[in-house]
Design a protein around this motif. Sequence first.
Motif, short mmCIF file in Angstrom:
data_model
loop_
_atom_site.label_atom_id
_atom_site.label_comp_id
_atom_site.label_asym_id
_atom_site.label_seq_id
_atom_site.Cartn_x
_atom_site.Cartn_y
_atom_site.Cartn_z
N UNK A 177 0.80 -1.16 0.03
CA UNK A 177 0.01 0.04 0.11
C UNK A 177 0.73 1.32 0.02
N UNK A 178 1.89 1.13 0.73
CA UNK A 178 2.87 2.45 0.88
C UNK A 178 3.38 2.59 -0.48
N UNK A 179 3.86 1.44 -1.40
CA UNK A 179 4.47 1.70 -2.68
C UNK A 179 3.21 2.24 -3.84
N UNK A 180 2.05 1.71 -3.41
CA UNK A 180 1.04 2.30 -4.28
C UNK A 180 0.77 3.65 -4.03
N UNK A 181 0.80 3.95 -2.90
CA UNK A 181 0.38 5.37 -2.23
C UNK A 181 1.64 6.17 -2.72
N UNK A 182 2.68 6.06 -2.77
CA UNK A 182 3.85 6.84 -3.33
C UNK A 182 3.79 6.98 -4.84
N UNK A 183 3.28 6.11 -5.46
CA UNK A 183 3.08 6.21 -7.02
C UNK A 183 2.08 7.37 -7.27
N UNK A 184 1.20 7.35 -6.53
CA UNK A 184 -0.02 8.39 -6.49
C UNK A 184 0.45 9.61 -6.22
N UNK A 185 1.34 9.81 -5.03
CA UNK A 185 1.95 10.89 -4.60
C UNK A 185 2.96 11.54 -5.54
N UNK A 186 3.87 10.84 -6.39
CA UNK A 186 4.56 11.27 -7.19
C UNK A 186 4.20 11.69 -8.43
N UNK A 187 2.89 10.98 -8.89
CA UNK A 187 2.45 11.41 -10.09
C UNK A 187 1.63 12.81 -9.82
N UNK A 188 1.16 13.24 -8.51
CA UNK A 188 0.29 14.41 -8.01
C UNK A 188 1.26 15.31 -7.71
N UNK A 203 5.61 14.69 -2.29
CA UNK A 203 6.48 14.04 -1.61
C UNK A 203 6.33 12.77 -1.43
N UNK A 204 7.15 11.53 -1.83
CA UNK A 204 6.64 10.15 -1.41
C UNK A 204 7.21 10.15 0.23
N UNK A 205 6.56 8.87 0.80
CA UNK A 205 6.71 8.84 2.01
C UNK A 205 8.36 7.96 2.10
N UNK A 206 8.80 8.54 3.13
CA UNK A 206 10.44 7.82 3.04
C UNK A 206 10.45 7.52 4.60
N UNK A 207 10.82 6.20 4.83
CA UNK A 207 10.72 5.57 5.99
C UNK A 207 12.03 5.89 6.76
#
Length: 291
Positions: A194-205, A208-212
């Motif tokens: 889910x984090x990876x899918x969420x990050x792909x949406x965030x980058x497209x929008x 900033x992607x989530x960085x653990x």
Amino acid sequence: FRDRIARHGAQFCRENGWWSPFRPGRRLRAYSSGVPSLMFVAAHPDDDVFGAARAVALHSGDPDLRFTLVHATDGEAGEIAPDSGVTREELGTVRRRETRDGWEAVGRLPDRHDWFGLPDGGLTEHPFDDLVDRIATVMAAERPDVVITFGPDGITGHPDHIAVSAATTTVFERLSGEGDGLRRLLYCVIPQSWIERWNSHRVADGLEPWDPTRPYHLRGVPDASIGIDADTEAVVDRVLAGVRAHKTQWSYQTMDSDPALVDSLRRDHYVIARPSGRSAGPPLGDVFEGL
């Protein structure tokens, strides 16, 4: 007969804002619908609406459910949304009110709600034994069947979340063998997929992607570690309303700019921390399944 007494007595007390004496232990509950009790231990206001609101909302229509909520702090050091009109001095008081508004939007107020009033952002400096003792006082009195809190990484790496996770786990391990209840300790988590899918949406929008590796960024856990994966589509509108009640933290603009955040509310994921060990087979579909 006992079933009717327990069910209608608990419902009457809840509707009138009273503490209910009808579910203090297991004896009357054995004659009721069998839905166990739940306790969520949070660090700040709004942690609970993300961590427990979906599970509670799914069972909000059952009058036998007993829901206990604990907040270690008032969240007085949190961010203030620019459109909220709240001052720093008011924030802690306002966030308590937002929490009640949020649970009213979800459709189920806690039967018991304890505020410790400890310093927001200071739980790691606060004596750990005192935090443990405060949580133990509530947990020993309620002895809920299911306890939910953060995982060891605090989901966001927030030191307050991590402290609450460690203290709650310590209390659960100490009390779980001493009587009824305390049958399952859950960590609310986000699967790595889910984090990876969420990050792909965030980058497209353009976000900033989530960085653990960074503080206050979301952390995922391996998908294989998920012990409960609940479908919460039926209650997502109520949960979203509960989130939006926290107006000092979540403006409508913030929510609408990140639709993946809304999508993340459509399922509820937990690691089963105690009893330890991931059982074979698919994840359970509900926090109470199998109890």
